[in-house]
Design an enzyme around this catalytic site. Structure first.
Site, short mmCIF file in Angstrom:
data_model
loop_
_atom_site.label_atom_id
_atom_site.label_comp_id
_atom_site.label_asym_id
_atom_site.label_seq_id
_atom_site.Cartn_x
_atom_site.Cartn_y
_atom_site.Cartn_z
N LYS A 53 -19.53 -20.25 -10.99
CA LYS A 53 -19.06 -20.21 -12.48
C LYS A 53 -17.47 -19.89 -12.21
O LYS A 53 -16.32 -20.04 -12.36
CB LYS A 53 -19.74 -19.60 -12.96
CG LYS A 53 -19.22 -19.50 -14.38
CD LYS A 53 -19.93 -20.55 -15.19
CE LYS A 53 -19.10 -20.37 -16.84
NZ LYS A 53 -19.77 -21.04 -17.44
N TYR A 102 0.58 -0.97 -0.03
CA TYR A 102 0.02 -0.42 0.49
C TYR A 102 0.79 1.03 0.34
O TYR A 102 2.10 1.38 -0.70
CB TYR A 102 -1.17 -0.20 1.52
CG TYR A 102 -2.05 0.58 0.89
CD1 TYR A 102 -3.07 -0.03 -0.30
CD2 TYR A 102 -2.38 1.76 1.94
CE1 TYR A 102 -3.97 1.15 -0.58
CE2 TYR A 102 -3.42 2.50 1.17
CZ TYR A 102 -4.45 1.85 0.33
OH TYR A 102 -5.64 2.62 0.09
#
Lengths: 401, 401
Positions: B103, B48
């Site tokens: 999926k 970060y």
């Protein structure tokens, strides 16, 4: 991995990869993984067809079952248009993606929340609102990120009007919560009551506006903001709607000069701009002043300079000085609480509860160089989440009363 | 977890949870996780701020670096509007979410691809196209799923025109690839040449249209489709644009009757409707007929009945009979190849290469009850991916020549 570069790529990337941040980012920082294992056709028949069809059929009859039988109760969209990324400004959606991945990483590490980066190729307010509303059904919350002011205010307000899940612009409210927590403790350690404190803020963008609103909600005596023109007040004729509204509620002393004029005698300076403040100006503040220089990577006033000028408590946005004002103290626990307690929005009361919870974790260790807890404090997320959840119930914003 | 139900929830959910598919779905089936660990401030400073800022700055100067330094090269959006979910029809976006999660699970397990479910609250073609285009920048591919015909054709075409990443409607092309692979092997095992084969198809929706197109591209002698009205041909005056186009290229015998009329003497029946076919009709087909009854969960002809009526090769969509026509044989490898080789779209050549690769994996084990490989065959994804990548290069659709 095909990268779109030619065979000389090896040298091309080697130059970047000398900076250790770059090899860490190769192929990104997040992944989407199953939480259930499918090892054979029997597993497929439950997780996929035909088993999943029975779950979908149940959800079609009662959509609220999605809170139990899908990831929605733990899934948040991180949405940016890339217009106000860190200190880099308007760098566009693709360049913002590493920051959004980083945010997703922090949400998971600190709040166990599943966050999906959405980097929008439009900066139009109407398009952003419509797009985010269209993709919201599979998610339990929206975290807006690095969207420039004043568009960010309207986007957040309109999305929250449309959606019955929390919409939270972290650059505004995350920052405001942590500043409020830090100020509560800084006041305590310098022997002040919040109601007696006069705050002067440099910067009236997303963070500045949210901090001002929250400090007033927390009971701070007075706040005055200054933008590039000077102190914001009723004397100004050049204000946006948001700033004109602030002029009604801030600057009780009706100050009219510059930022530096306003700082004379002030108890607290909060810097959320990219300017600098000279040491002489800090010397004009009240004794035992509180200085939050949050500009990154270069604070408005270096901590050593601020202390030398008489400041009793100094905080920055940087991890290499004491008292880091870091949003990661707030957003994982706030969303953890909002999701677990079924909040439809995040109220002022929930944000104040988060600030109090963060401040409270400092406890007996309170000292001028320790006014906010460590982000790695293992109690942090659960403590904030619980406080936020109780406030959500109190404020009547949970999904069933 | 707050579910929006009252305290009697325990009993409420217990009824659902008697079906083992439901407890497996509690809190969903996927999560978003970091692929890099952040254990301290030094880690935060790379993943970060400030480290991520340097990566974002580099991407702002050269957006193609996103293929290397973000998750984009491995991330796919699974997009549905919930209008044609499994055999359930138009159940809406929230009820479609368990299928989209499933999926995503399959993409990861079988292709190591990171897939994000997007369940749209609009069924308007313009809105869908605009929304998906707006959220595409952080993703390397779009998998359209369970969107009803004929809107699915236009949505896919328009998105592929706008975007330079693959847009793939799996209900069309995944099914078509696996049917083609199965038919290649079924022809071989019954001693036929593809060019001599006459196929009759029941159903002219998303799957039927795509299968017809692909079988013709693969060199099948003739295909005729029938919808609810009857056989599609130039004699019909009631056809949509898509079906009128098909009428030009299919049904060389200019058949004009019903599905059952067309099946007389046909070599192959492919069912992608929800109808049923009587055993007497199967008896009218050519000797050693090939019957693919793909309706789920109830095949148009039960495999035992089809065999009794003389069919030599029978396939279904179900895992509890031999020869399961399962899209999972195709889509993970197709996307794996498209992503790794930097394909900007998925061409007919790439789909045919995938079909050939899938058919080839059966190898010496080819038999009437084994015309497609097992989905858990460990060679599957890499074999398909490699074939697809080579075809992408051949077809000139990779990102740099």
């Amino acid at each position: 991995m095909h990268t779109g570069h030619d065979p000389a790529d090896h040298d091309h990337f080697a130059a970047y990869d000398e900076d250790p941040a770059f090899p860490l980012h190769v192929r990104g920082k997040i992944e989407v993984r199953p939480t259930v294992r499918v090892r054979d056709n029997a597993g497929l028949a439950l997780a996929y067809t035909p088993g999943v069809g029975r779950v979908s059929q149940a959800l079609a009859a009662d959509p609220s079952l999605a809170w139990r039988y899908t990831w929605k109760s733990n899934a948040v969209l991180i949405v940016t248009d890339g217009t106000a990324v860190l200190g880099l400004g308007d760098i566009g959606p693709v360049a913002a993606l590493p920051v959004m991945e980083g945010k997703s990483l922090l949400f998971k590490e600190f709040g166990n929340i599943d966050c999906v980066p959405i980097c929008l190729d439009t900066t139009d307010v109407d398009e952003i609102v419509r797009t985010v509303a269209h993709i919201a059904p599979a998610y339990g919350g929206i975290n807006l990120e690095d969207i420039s002011a004043p568009r960010c205010f309207e986007i957040e307000r309109r999305l929250q009007e449309i959606l019955d899940i929390p919409v939270f612009h972290d650059d505004q409210h995350g920052t405001a919560v942590v500043v409020t927590a830090a100020l509560e403790n800084a006041a305590k350690v310098t022997g002040r009551e919040l109601s007696d404190i006069r705050v002067v803020m440099s910067g009236a963008g997303a963070a500045g506006v949210a901090i001002a609103n929250m400090l007033l909600a927390a009971g701070v005596g007075d706040v005055s903001l200054s933008d590039r023109v000077g102190v914001i007040g009723k004397h100004r004729t050049d204000l946006t709607d948001v700033k004109a509204d602030l002029a009604e509620r801030t600057n009780r002393l009706a100050l009219t000069g510059s930022l530096f004029d306003a700082m004379r005698g002030a108890d607290v300076f909060v810097g959320v701009s990219s300017g600098t403040v000279p040491v002489d100006v800090v010397r004009t503040m009240a004794p035992e002043a509180i200085v939050f220089s949050l500009a990154n990577p270069n604070p408005e006033i270096h901590p050593d300079v601020a202390h030398a000028a008489g400041a009793a408590v100094v905080a920055t946005g940087r991890s290499d000085f004491p008292n880091q004002i870091n949003n990661v103290l707030a957003f994982p626990g706030i969303f953890r609480g909002a999701l677990d307690y079924g909040a439809k929005r995040i109220t002022e009361g929930m944000k104040l509860a988060a600030a109090d919870a963060i401040a409270g974790l400092v406890g007996d260790e309170l000292a001028p160089d320790y006014v906010v807890p460590d982000p790695f404090d293992p109690r942090l997320s659960a403590t904030v989440a619980h406080a936020v959840g109780m406030a959500a119930i109190h404020d009547g914003v949970v999904r069933r009363g």
